[in-house]
Design a protein around this motif. Structure first.
Motif, PDB file in Angstrom:
ATOM      1  N   GLU A  49     -37.637   6.244  -1.172  1.00  0.00           N
ATOM      2  CA  GLU A  49     -36.663   5.870  -0.149  1.00  0.00           C
ATOM      3  C   GLU A  49     -36.039   4.507  -0.463  1.00  0.00           C
ATOM      4  O   GLU A  49     -34.828   4.321  -0.342  1.00  0.00           O
ATOM      5  N   ALA A  50     -36.871   3.552  -0.873  1.00  0.00           N
ATOM      6  CA  ALA A  50     -36.377   2.214  -1.201  1.00  0.00           C
ATOM      7  C   ALA A  50     -35.453   2.249  -2.413  1.00  0.00           C
ATOM      8  O   ALA A  50     -34.412   1.577  -2.438  1.00  0.00           O
ATOM      9  N   ILE A  51     -35.818   3.040  -3.415  1.00  0.00           N
ATOM     10  CA  ILE A  51     -34.973   3.162  -4.605  1.00  0.00           C
ATOM     11  C   ILE A  51     -33.662   3.867  -4.260  1.00  0.00           C
ATOM     12  O   ILE A  51     -32.594   3.513  -4.789  1.00  0.00           O
ATOM     13  N   ALA A  52     -33.715   4.824  -3.359  1.00  0.00           N
ATOM     14  CA  ALA A  52     -32.479   5.502  -2.920  1.00  0.00           C
ATOM     15  C   ALA A  52     -31.515   4.500  -2.285  1.00  0.00           C
ATOM     16  O   ALA A  52     -30.293   4.609  -2.449  1.00  0.00           O
ATOM     17  N   ARG A  53     -32.069   3.510  -1.588  1.00  0.00           N
ATOM     18  CA  ARG A  53     -31.215   2.472  -0.998  1.00  0.00           C
ATOM     19  C   ARG A  53     -30.546   1.639  -2.094  1.00  0.00           C
ATOM     20  O   ARG A  53     -29.359   1.298  -1.972  1.00  0.00           O
ATOM     21  N   LEU A  54     -31.268   1.354  -3.166  1.00  0.00           N
ATOM     22  CA  LEU A  54     -30.672   0.620  -4.284  1.00  0.00           C
ATOM     23  C   LEU A  54     -29.540   1.423  -4.913  1.00  0.00           C
ATOM     24  O   LEU A  54     -28.492   0.864  -5.278  1.00  0.00           O
ATOM     25  N   VAL A  55     -29.743   2.713  -5.041  1.00  0.00           N
ATOM     26  CA  VAL A  55     -28.697   3.583  -5.602  1.00  0.00           C
ATOM     27  C   VAL A  55     -27.458   3.544  -4.717  1.00  0.00           C
ATOM     28  O   VAL A  55     -26.322   3.471  -5.217  1.00  0.00           O
ATOM     29  N   VAL A 199     -27.171 -13.530  -7.079  1.00  0.00           N
ATOM     30  CA  VAL A 199     -27.981 -12.356  -7.414  1.00  0.00           C
ATOM     31  C   VAL A 199     -28.834 -11.976  -6.212  1.00  0.00           C
ATOM     32  O   VAL A 199     -29.460 -12.841  -5.603  1.00  0.00           O
ATOM     33  N   ARG A 200     -28.861 -10.702  -5.865  1.00  0.00           N
ATOM     34  CA  ARG A 200     -29.762 -10.255  -4.803  1.00  0.00           C
ATOM     35  C   ARG A 200     -31.205 -10.512  -5.225  1.00  0.00           C
ATOM     36  O   ARG A 200     -31.574 -10.281  -6.381  1.00  0.00           O
ATOM     37  N   LYS A 214     -39.747  -2.360   3.097  1.00  0.00           N
ATOM     38  CA  LYS A 214     -38.889  -2.571   4.262  1.00  0.00           C
ATOM     39  C   LYS A 214     -37.735  -3.487   3.901  1.00  0.00           C
ATOM     40  O   LYS A 214     -36.586  -3.245   4.301  1.00  0.00           O
ATOM     41  N   ASP A 215     -38.046  -4.554   3.163  1.00  0.00           N
ATOM     42  CA  ASP A 215     -36.998  -5.501   2.775  1.00  0.00           C
ATOM     43  C   ASP A 215     -35.966  -4.858   1.873  1.00  0.00           C
ATOM     44  O   ASP A 215     -34.776  -5.184   1.961  1.00  0.00           O
ATOM     45  N   MET A 216     -36.407  -3.969   1.000  1.00  0.00           N
ATOM     46  CA  MET A 216     -35.456  -3.267   0.128  1.00  0.00           C
ATOM     47  C   MET A 216     -34.530  -2.366   0.935  1.00  0.00           C
ATOM     48  O   MET A 216     -33.329  -2.296   0.665  1.00  0.00           O
ATOM     49  N   ASN A 217     -35.073  -1.722   1.933  1.00  0.00           N
ATOM     50  CA  ASN A 217     -34.259  -0.828   2.765  1.00  0.00           C
ATOM     51  C   ASN A 217     -33.265  -1.587   3.638  1.00  0.00           C
ATOM     52  O   ASN A 217     -32.291  -1.019   4.137  1.00  0.00           O
ATOM     53  N   ARG A 218     -33.517  -2.889   3.835  1.00  0.00           N
ATOM     54  CA  ARG A 218     -32.626  -3.714   4.658  1.00  0.00           C
ATOM     55  C   ARG A 218     -31.549  -4.413   3.834  1.00  0.00           C
ATOM     56  O   ARG A 218     -30.726  -5.141   4.386  1.00  0.00           O
TER      57      ARG A 218
END
Length: 220
Positions: A49-55, A199-200, A214-218
């Motif tokens: 899920e977190a990687i999907a947010r990065l995509v 840079v993020r 959680k932080d990645m999803n935000r």
């Protein structure tokens, strides 16, 4: 008639747990209550899920610190044991996160102040596979690389820039920019420098590493 004497059967005394064992059990119970321990399947799903947010954000480069980030300890760059022993300290979180990132065609690099790059390479081979390990550039203090560009050279910035040069050299169609990069590090100073440079970056709390998801999803 004479009755045989009664035989008293004594139950063996229950051995008490040592203080250290009790502390470990208490800590594990506390971590379970706080949600910091996940089942393997749950961890995998949340990493996906977190990687999907990065995509979604078009992030295509994930730069990861090693000591106390990928690892649950800080070696200080002077690990005396074997790479196999060190591989036992790789957080389950990163076993899943790195696998998920590579599956999503997000490039991964290790950026570290450790000079034990050969150990890190072997740890990656043990935890993942030689093929995955080979795809992950490692930038450490082993004097095997340099960055001569005009970009920021503080913190992990030159480490990331050098890794990007290698990755883009391997992949003709790959374009990595500051806007498509994410740094994850337990050192707040490296995070501050990355953010200031456009840079993020996400700070990993070593005592609550799964908060990272959680932080990645935000991220925005």
């Amino acid at each position: 008639l004479r009755m045989p004497p009664l035989v008293t059967i004594r139950k063996p005394k229950r051995q008490s747990l040592g203080t250290h064992a009790r502390r470990i059990i208490a800590k594990m119970a506390s971590l379970k209550r706080s949600g910091r321990i996940m089942r393997d399947s749950e961890m995998s799903a949340r990493c996906n899920e977190a990687i999907a947010r990065l995509v979604e954000l078009k992030i295509n480069f994930l730069a990861l610190d090693f000591d106390q980030t990928i690892l649950d300890i800080h070696t200080g760059g002077v690990w005396k044991g074997t790479p196999t022993e060190l591989s036992q300290h790789v957080r389950p979180l990163f076993r899943h996160l790195i696998t998920s990132a590579i599956s999503a065609n997000i490039k991964v690099a290790v950026v570290t102040f450790s000079s034990q790059v050969a150990h890190i390479e072997e740890v990656l081979e043990i935890v993942f596979s030689p093929a995955i390990a080979e795809s992950i550039p490692i930038r450490g203090r082993d004097r095997s690389w340099s960055y001569n560009g005009a970009g920021c050279k503080e913190g992990k910035q030159s480490h990331m820039a050098s890794a990007v040069e290698e990755l883009e050299g391997r992949n003709a169609d790959l374009e990595i920019s500051k806007n498509t990069t994410l740094l994850i590090d337990d050192d707040p100073n490296n995070i501050k420098i990355a953010l200031h440079d456009g840079v993020r970056a996400i700070w990993l709390n070593p005592s609550n590493s799964t908060r990272l998801l959680k932080d990645m999803n935000r991220l925005t």
